[in-house]
Enzyme design. Structure first.
Site, PDB file in Angstrom:
ATOM      1  N   CYS A   1       0.862  -1.177   0.000  1.00  0.00           N
ATOM      2  CA  CYS A   1       0.000   0.000   0.000  1.00  0.00           C
ATOM      3  C   CYS A   1       0.898   1.225   0.000  1.00  0.00           C
ATOM      4  O   CYS A   1       2.074   1.130   0.316  1.00  0.00           O
ATOM      5  CB  CYS A   1      -0.907   0.003   1.238  1.00  0.00           C
TER       6      CYS A   1
ATOM      7  N   CYS B   1      -0.110   4.213   1.642  1.00  0.00           N
ATOM      8  CA  CYS B   1      -0.530   5.223   2.632  1.00  0.00           C
ATOM      9  C   CYS B   1       0.537   5.568   3.671  1.00  0.00           C
ATOM     10  O   CYS B   1       0.565   6.682   4.169  1.00  0.00           O
ATOM     11  CB  CYS B   1      -1.837   4.829   3.312  1.00  0.00           C
TER      12      CYS B   1
ATOM     13  N   CYS C   1      -3.980   5.999  -0.011  1.00  0.00           N
ATOM     14  CA  CYS C   1      -3.411   4.713  -0.400  1.00  0.00           C
ATOM     15  C   CYS C   1      -2.949   4.678  -1.856  1.00  0.00           C
ATOM     16  O   CYS C   1      -2.500   3.637  -2.342  1.00  0.00           O
ATOM     17  CB  CYS C   1      -4.420   3.602  -0.131  1.00  0.00           C
TER      18      CYS C   1
ATOM     19  N   LYS D   1     -12.137  -5.131   2.292  1.00  0.00           N
ATOM     20  CA  LYS D   1     -11.606  -4.247   3.323  1.00  0.00           C
ATOM     21  C   LYS D   1     -12.544  -3.053   3.466  1.00  0.00           C
ATOM     22  O   LYS D   1     -12.770  -2.320   2.516  1.00  0.00           O
ATOM     23  CB  LYS D   1     -10.202  -3.790   2.945  1.00  0.00           C
TER      24      LYS D   1
ATOM     25  N   ARG E   1      -3.250   3.778  12.506  1.00  0.00           N
ATOM     26  CA  ARG E   1      -2.791   4.997  11.825  1.00  0.00           C
ATOM     27  C   ARG E   1      -1.855   5.794  12.716  1.00  0.00           C
ATOM     28  O   ARG E   1      -1.031   6.552  12.225  1.00  0.00           O
ATOM     29  CB  ARG E   1      -3.994   5.804  11.340  1.00  0.00           C
TER      30      ARG E   1
ATOM     31  N   ARG F   1     -11.210   7.465   3.578  1.00  0.00           N
ATOM     32  CA  ARG F   1     -10.937   6.418   2.594  1.00  0.00           C
ATOM     33  C   ARG F   1     -12.219   5.803   2.011  1.00  0.00           C
ATOM     34  O   ARG F   1     -12.190   4.735   1.419  1.00  0.00           O
ATOM     35  CB  ARG F   1     -10.101   5.306   3.237  1.00  0.00           C
TER      36      ARG F   1
ATOM     37  N   LYS G   1     -11.679  -7.785   6.379  1.00  0.00           N
ATOM     38  CA  LYS G   1     -11.048  -6.886   7.345  1.00  0.00           C
ATOM     39  C   LYS G   1     -11.938  -5.685   7.588  1.00  0.00           C
ATOM     40  O   LYS G   1     -12.394  -5.090   6.614  1.00  0.00           O
ATOM     41  CB  LYS G   1      -9.705  -6.433   6.771  1.00  0.00           C
TER      42      LYS G   1
ATOM     43  N   SER H   1      -6.261  -3.204  14.589  1.00  0.00           N
ATOM     44  CA  SER H   1      -5.734  -2.463  15.733  1.00  0.00           C
ATOM     45  C   SER H   1      -6.810  -2.022  16.731  1.00  0.00           C
ATOM     46  O   SER H   1      -6.630  -2.163  17.939  1.00  0.00           O
ATOM     47  CB  SER H   1      -4.960  -1.245  15.239  1.00  0.00           C
TER      48      SER H   1
END
Ligand code: PBG
Length: 326
Positions: free
Chosen positions: A121, A123, A131, A196, A206, A218, A249, A275
């Site tokens: 990616c 990002c 991204c 995703k 992040r 996003r 995800k 996360s």
């Protein structure tokens, strides 16, 4: 015909060995992929505040951490990089001497038996934090593809065993597969972040990867959390483009999507226990409000029960230790 009082479902729950024998879903260290964040500098092991237990590692410390992961029986790591500099084109992502490319070499050297997977990616590498390439405040799909393919190839040239495109660009799996094939890397699998979602659960990541978008969000490329049929189309298209493993995800709030994907497709299915899911558990546990071990094992078992073969999780090391203790 058995019904109560002849039928007593509690009979199979009374003894621990019996419960173990009739258990339908199992967790094993072999199911897990452990994400690692790699950064520049010397002797860095910088804790990530919203993700207790996770750190940013400098290259000189990374080998030891990789060996620890391998010794716990976890088969794979997923690498994320924090480059020294960012620019509009995310140059650091496909720099042959970039942070992730160097990290791959370090891990392969320190722990040759560990599977090294790289996130593909832009990002973390773009100054705007999106991204892909930004044109008139929008991410340009087709121009981004070439850079993603270049990124994947440079990671594989550094020794990566598998690449995992997460940018949610249409055609990214195909672009990467073609680039790898053209370079003779037919045997390197692609794990597509197929479904995703645009999720608030990525917040702590992040911080960890310094990859928050500097404007907008996003939702123009990641999926709407309200959609499940579209997730099946995303997975279908990743498979058509040549993905070897597909992914849903985040995990927890999307177990219905996991179940549906499991029923529809025969490809190995991964989930990313992201996360924010980790932070929630850690925060509640550190307050003594939930039992960390029990709640973590329960959540991860639910992901497997829904149909995930593979779980990418920041809990992986703890889980491997708990499973070892029995
Ligand atoms: C890169 C990427 C993200 C995550 C994995 N790869 C962040 C994002 O899409 O904003 C999130 C992982 C996590 O939250 O643990 N695009």
């Amino acid at each position: 015909m058995a019904s109560y009082p002849d039928l007593r479902l509690r009979r199979l729950r009374d003894l621990e060995p019996l419960r173990r024998m009739v258990r339908e879903t199992r967790l094993s260290a072999a199911n897990f992929i452990y994400p690692l964040f790699v950064t520049h500098g010397q002797d860095v092991q910088e804790p990530i505040p919203p993700m207790p237990g996770c750190c940013q590692w400098s290259l000189d410390r990374l080998g030891q951490e990789a060996q620890e992961v391998a010794a716990l029986g976890i088969p794979a790591v997923l690498l994320f990089g924090l480059p020294a500099e960012k620019d509009p084109l995310g140059t650091g992502a496909y720099d042959p001497e970039g942070i992730v490319q160097e990290a791959v070499r370090v891990v392969k050297q320190a722990a040759p038996g560990l599977l090294v997977i790289t996130d593909v990616c832009l990002c973390e590498y773009t100054d705007h934090g999106h991204c892909g390439i930004v044109k008139k405040d929008r991410v340009d799909n087709d121009q981004t593809l070439e850079l993603l393919a270049r990124t994947a190839l440079s990671q594989v040239n550094s020794g990566a065993d598998m690449v995992a495109p997460s940018a949610m660009m249409d055609g990214q799996v195909r672009a990467i597969r073609q680039a790898l094939n053209a370079a003779g890397q037919h045997n390197v699998p692609v794990m597509g972040y197929a479904a995703k979602y645009a999720s608030a659960f990525y917040g702590p990541f992040r911080v960890a990867a310094d990859s928050a978008p500097q404007f907008g969000d996003r939702r123009g490329y990641q999926m709407d959390p309200a959609n499940v049929r579209m997730a099946m189309r995303e997975i279908e298209s990743d498979i058509a483009e040549g993905a070897d493993i597909v992914m849903v995800k985040p995990a927890l709030a999307y177990l219905d999507v996991v179940r549906e994907a499991r029923q529809k497709f025969d490809h190995p299915l991964a989930v990313y226990n992201v996360s924010g899911e980790y932070s929630l558990v850690k925060a509640a546990a550190s307050n003594g409000w939930v039992d960390e071990k029990l709640i973590t094992l329960e959540l991860l078992t639910a992901m497997r029960r829904a149909g995930a073969d593979i779980i990418i999780s920041y809990h992986a090391k703890d889980v491997a230790r708990w499973l070892r203790e029995g």
